[in-house]
Motif scaffolding. Structure first.
Motif, PDB file in Angstrom:
ATOM      1  N   LEU A  19      34.071  28.841  20.952  1.00  0.00           N
ATOM      2  CA  LEU A  19      34.818  29.903  21.651  1.00  0.00           C
ATOM      3  C   LEU A  19      35.470  29.335  22.910  1.00  0.00           C
ATOM      4  O   LEU A  19      36.616  29.669  23.243  1.00  0.00           O
ATOM      5  N   ASP A  20      34.736  28.479  23.595  1.00  0.00           N
ATOM      6  CA  ASP A  20      35.223  27.844  24.821  1.00  0.00           C
ATOM      7  C   ASP A  20      36.516  27.078  24.542  1.00  0.00           C
ATOM      8  O   ASP A  20      37.514  27.226  25.256  1.00  0.00           O
ATOM      9  N   ASN A  21      36.510  26.302  23.471  1.00  0.00           N
ATOM     10  CA  ASN A  21      37.703  25.516  23.123  1.00  0.00           C
ATOM     11  C   ASN A  21      38.889  26.416  22.790  1.00  0.00           C
ATOM     12  O   ASN A  21      40.024  26.139  23.184  1.00  0.00           O
ATOM     13  N   ARG A  22      38.599  27.503  22.082  1.00  0.00           N
ATOM     14  CA  ARG A  22      39.697  28.423  21.746  1.00  0.00           C
ATOM     15  C   ARG A  22      40.208  29.122  23.008  1.00  0.00           C
ATOM     16  O   ARG A  22      41.403  29.398  23.134  1.00  0.00           O
ATOM     17  N   VAL A  26      40.325  27.841  25.971  1.00  0.00           N
ATOM     18  CA  VAL A  26      41.197  26.877  26.654  1.00  0.00           C
ATOM     19  C   VAL A  26      42.610  26.966  26.067  1.00  0.00           C
ATOM     20  O   VAL A  26      43.602  27.007  26.796  1.00  0.00           O
ATOM     21  N   ALA A  27      42.671  27.048  24.723  1.00  0.00           N
ATOM     22  CA  ALA A  27      43.977  27.108  24.061  1.00  0.00           C
ATOM     23  C   ALA A  27      44.750  28.355  24.501  1.00  0.00           C
ATOM     24  O   ALA A  27      45.948  28.285  24.789  1.00  0.00           O
ATOM     25  N   THR A  28      44.050  29.503  24.598  1.00  0.00           N
ATOM     26  CA  THR A  28      44.756  30.728  25.022  1.00  0.00           C
ATOM     27  C   THR A  28      45.224  30.614  26.471  1.00  0.00           C
ATOM     28  O   THR A  28      46.324  31.039  26.810  1.00  0.00           O
ATOM     29  N   ALA A  29      44.378  30.017  27.314  1.00  0.00           N
ATOM     30  CA  ALA A  29      44.751  29.867  28.731  1.00  0.00           C
ATOM     31  C   ALA A  29      45.981  28.976  28.845  1.00  0.00           C
ATOM     32  O   ALA A  29      46.887  29.251  29.638  1.00  0.00           O
ATOM     33  N   GLU A  30      46.017  27.932  28.029  1.00  0.00           N
ATOM     34  CA  GLU A  30      47.129  26.977  28.113  1.00  0.00           C
ATOM     35  C   GLU A  30      48.441  27.580  27.613  1.00  0.00           C
ATOM     36  O   GLU A  30      49.505  27.257  28.123  1.00  0.00           O
ATOM     37  N   GLY A  37      44.580  37.301  24.399  1.00  0.00           N
ATOM     38  CA  GLY A  37      43.744  36.443  23.556  1.00  0.00           C
ATOM     39  C   GLY A  37      42.583  35.875  24.346  1.00  0.00           C
ATOM     40  O   GLY A  37      41.450  35.808  23.857  1.00  0.00           O
ATOM     41  N   PHE A  38      42.853  35.481  25.594  1.00  0.00           N
ATOM     42  CA  PHE A  38      41.795  34.946  26.436  1.00  0.00           C
ATOM     43  C   PHE A  38      40.724  35.986  26.692  1.00  0.00           C
ATOM     44  O   PHE A  38      39.522  35.717  26.555  1.00  0.00           O
ATOM     45  N   ARG A  39      41.132  37.199  27.070  1.00  0.00           N
ATOM     46  CA  ARG A  39      40.168  38.280  27.386  1.00  0.00           C
ATOM     47  C   ARG A  39      39.233  38.518  26.212  1.00  0.00           C
ATOM     48  O   ARG A  39      38.027  38.694  26.385  1.00  0.00           O
ATOM     49  N   GLN A  55      42.783  30.205  34.219  1.00  0.00           N
ATOM     50  CA  GLN A  55      43.658  29.100  33.832  1.00  0.00           C
ATOM     51  C   GLN A  55      43.329  27.820  34.591  1.00  0.00           C
ATOM     52  O   GLN A  55      43.645  26.727  34.134  1.00  0.00           O
ATOM     53  N   GLY A  56      42.677  27.987  35.755  1.00  0.00           N
ATOM     54  CA  GLY A  56      42.235  26.814  36.501  1.00  0.00           C
ATOM     55  C   GLY A  56      40.934  26.240  35.950  1.00  0.00           C
ATOM     56  O   GLY A  56      40.635  25.061  36.110  1.00  0.00           O
ATOM     57  N   GLU A  57      40.115  27.083  35.327  1.00  0.00           N
ATOM     58  CA  GLU A  57      38.790  26.662  34.850  1.00  0.00           C
ATOM     59  C   GLU A  57      38.805  26.215  33.388  1.00  0.00           C
ATOM     60  O   GLU A  57      38.123  25.275  33.012  1.00  0.00           O
ATOM     61  N   PHE A  58      39.553  26.960  32.571  1.00  0.00           N
ATOM     62  CA  PHE A  58      39.565  26.652  31.146  1.00  0.00           C
ATOM     63  C   PHE A  58      40.654  25.636  30.849  1.00  0.00           C
ATOM     64  O   PHE A  58      41.752  25.983  30.405  1.00  0.00           O
ATOM     65  N   THR A  59      40.355  24.374  31.129  1.00  0.00           N
ATOM     66  CA  THR A  59      41.322  23.317  30.868  1.00  0.00           C
ATOM     67  C   THR A  59      40.605  22.170  30.160  1.00  0.00           C
ATOM     68  O   THR A  59      39.377  22.084  30.197  1.00  0.00           O
TER      69      THR A  59
END
Lengths: 252, 92
Positions: free
Chosen positions: B24-27, B29-33, B39-41, B81-85
């Motif tokens: 889930l974490d990896n996905r 990151v993709a939404t944040a990017e 999608g992120f929420r 967006q700063g954390e999920f990278t």
């Protein structure tokens, strides 16, 4: 721990590890660590007190605005009774502005309330951790050699340190929000100082700068509706008293 | 794996669930990017729910460091967006 604003913890950990490096007396390091934790707990209590103070200030402001809303409503009714629709309209425009501010203030008070509860709960948890550290420190002192104690102290200090960092972050977020609210509350006070919510009786025909500004705020639709409703309730402008209808019903 | 939800507490998460969390974490990151807040929420809610439902909350007198620290529940999208990278909150 990227991104976590754990300044408290970082300072704390740095000091602990420096002491551990010297490591003349692990017992001393433990006592130092424990005292430092208690000290930081005091900061947390102060932070919570600040949130409470901000909340009280907003609550007072909210009460003042509530009184203004009632007063302006009464004035609008009086103005209608005397056939002064222009004054009634000015009063209702002010009332609309005051009500909008009131809603925003009440939402802020609710938010601060939630923050206060959360911080209090977290403070309680931290206190437990510190208490656990105190117990552990006595065990470490009594049971372990200096070398083993070093490792154990490091672990325990990290555990408490993380809890502190987390609470530090929560405090920071609460402070940021409180700061935003203060700015907002300051803006309301400026509006008050400018006479926006002032008593209409102090104004002549109700055609000053503030009125023109208010009219531009676009509160028009709501004001028109309310004015029409009030007029319907109160009857024509030359009615002798504001509560004619109520009296009429009573006599029927 | 020990997971902390910032502002809430620490949980011990079984390995299989830790793997799901990493997915889930990896996905996330993709939404944040790609700037996909909705999608992120959705993923963020799933991450929190997974930890709370499958993890065992650590006793309050436990003094251990967490392997992973999740940000506060009410994190803004800009903060996220700063954390999920990169590899996300959990290194792969």
């Amino acid at each position: 721990m990227a991104g976590l604003g754990g300044r408290m913890s970082t300072v704390f950990k740095a000091k602990i590890s420096r002491l551990l490096d010297k490591s003349e007396d692990p017992g001393e390091t433990l006592d130092y660590g424990y005292n430092k934790q208690l000290e930081l707990l005091q900061n947390v209590k102060k932070g919570i007190a600040d949130v409470v103070t901000s909340k009280k200030r907003l609550q007072m402001q909210s009460q003042k605005l509530e009184q203004q809303v009632v007063k302006l409503d009464t004035q609008a009714r009086q103005a209608i009774s005397q056939g002064r629709e222009d004054l009634a309209r000015a009063a209702l425009e002010r009332k609309t502005v005051a009500q909008t501010e009131l809603q925003s203030l009440d939402a802020q008070v609710t938010e601060l309330e939630a923050q206060q509860e959360k911080l209090t709960e977290n403070e309680r948890k931290l206190r437990h951790k510190i208490e656990a550290f105190r117990t552990k420190k006595e065990v470490i002192k009594a049971q372990y050699s200096a070398a083993e104690a070093q490792v154990k102290i490091g672990e325990a200090a990290s555990g408490v340190g993380e809890e502190m960092a987390d609470l530090g972050l929560a405090m920071q977020r609460a402070e940021d929000k409180t700061e935003q609210m203060r700015a907002r509350a300051g803006a309301v006070e400026e509006l008050e100082a400018a006479g926006t919510f002032e008593d209409l009786s102090t104004l002549g025909s109700g055609q000053d700068d503030i009125d023109r500004e208010l009219a531009q705020l676009g509160a028009g639709g709501q004001v028109d509706d309310e004015l029409a409703k009030m007029k319907a309730e109160l009857g024509p402008g030359d009615a002798p008293a504001a509560d004619t209808k109520a009296l009429g019903e009573g006599n029927a | 794996m020990i997971v902390r939800i910032s502002g809430e507490g620490q949980y011990e998460l079984p390995d299989t669930d830790a793997e799901r969390l990493n997915g889930l974490d990896n996905r996330a990151v993709a939404t944040a990017e790609r700037n996909d807040e909705a999608g992120f929420r959705e993923l963020w809610t799933q991450m929190l729910e997974l930890v709370r439902a499958e993890g065992n909350e650590l006793p309050e007198d436990e003094l251990v460091e967490s392997d992973v620290i999740l940000p506060p529940r009410d994190i803004s999208f800009a903060e996220a967006q700063g954390e999920f990278t990169g590899e996300g909150l959990i290194p792969d």
